[in-house]
Design a protein around this motif. Structure first.
Motif, PDB file in Angstrom:
ATOM      1  N   UNK A 154     113.534  52.328  51.790  1.00  0.00           N
ATOM      2  CA  UNK A 154     112.670  53.155  50.949  1.00  0.00           C
ATOM      3  C   UNK A 154     113.493  53.902  49.904  1.00  0.00           C
ATOM      4  N   UNK A 155     114.640  54.448  50.310  1.00  0.00           N
ATOM      5  CA  UNK A 155     115.522  55.168  49.387  1.00  0.00           C
ATOM      6  C   UNK A 155     115.974  54.249  48.255  1.00  0.00           C
ATOM      7  N   UNK A 156     116.349  53.035  48.589  1.00  0.00           N
ATOM      8  CA  UNK A 156     116.825  52.084  47.582  1.00  0.00           C
ATOM      9  C   UNK A 156     115.707  51.721  46.606  1.00  0.00           C
ATOM     10  N   UNK A 157     114.535  51.411  47.130  1.00  0.00           N
ATOM     11  CA  UNK A 157     113.427  50.983  46.268  1.00  0.00           C
ATOM     12  C   UNK A 157     112.937  52.125  45.377  1.00  0.00           C
ATOM     13  N   UNK A 158     112.758  53.309  45.960  1.00  0.00           N
ATOM     14  CA  UNK A 158     112.260  54.446  45.180  1.00  0.00           C
ATOM     15  C   UNK A 158     113.270  54.861  44.115  1.00  0.00           C
ATOM     16  N   UNK A 159     114.539  54.934  44.485  1.00  0.00           N
ATOM     17  CA  UNK A 159     115.534  55.336  43.486  1.00  0.00           C
ATOM     18  C   UNK A 159     115.644  54.297  42.376  1.00  0.00           C
ATOM     19  N   UNK A 160     115.547  53.024  42.718  1.00  0.00           N
ATOM     20  CA  UNK A 160     115.594  51.977  41.687  1.00  0.00           C
ATOM     21  C   UNK A 160     114.403  52.097  40.743  1.00  0.00           C
ATOM     22  N   UNK A 161     113.229  52.365  41.297  1.00  0.00           N
ATOM     23  CA  UNK A 161     112.031  52.505  40.464  1.00  0.00           C
ATOM     24  C   UNK A 161     112.146  53.717  39.535  1.00  0.00           C
ATOM     25  N   UNK A 162     112.624  54.825  40.067  1.00  0.00           N
ATOM     26  CA  UNK A 162     112.757  56.041  39.261  1.00  0.00           C
ATOM     27  C   UNK A 162     113.787  55.846  38.155  1.00  0.00           C
TER      28      UNK A 162
END
Length: 81
Positions: free
Chosen positions: A36-44
């Motif tokens: 989740x951390x990887x996906x959310x940070x990539x999206x942001x």
């Protein structure tokens, strides 16, 4: 659980299976949080068009902080030495 209460397991494959089975819930939580951390940070970072090096820095710091704050996985067996 004291070290003398834990069984000795000779086989490496059985030790691995016991280790993964014993820590299964924590492994699932860790994988979910980190993914989740990887996906959310990539999206942001993509949405805000921020530099890639900053994203890598945020990923590294976030994962390091998470690893420091969560308990270590436990061995359900005694060491063989």
């Amino acid at each position: 659980m004291t070290d003398t209460d834990r069984p000795r397991i000779q086989s490496r494959s059985r030790r691995l299976l016991a280790y993964l089975g014993h820590n299964r819930d924590q492994l699932i939580v860790d994988a979910t949080v980190l993914l989740t951390w990887i996906v959310v940070s990539a999206a942001v970072f993509r949405w805000l068009a921020l530099p890639q090096w900053a994203h890598y820095l945020v990923l590294f710091v976030g994962i390091a902080v998470y690893a420091k704050l969560t308990p270590a996985w436990e061995r359900p067996y005694r060491s063989l030495d």
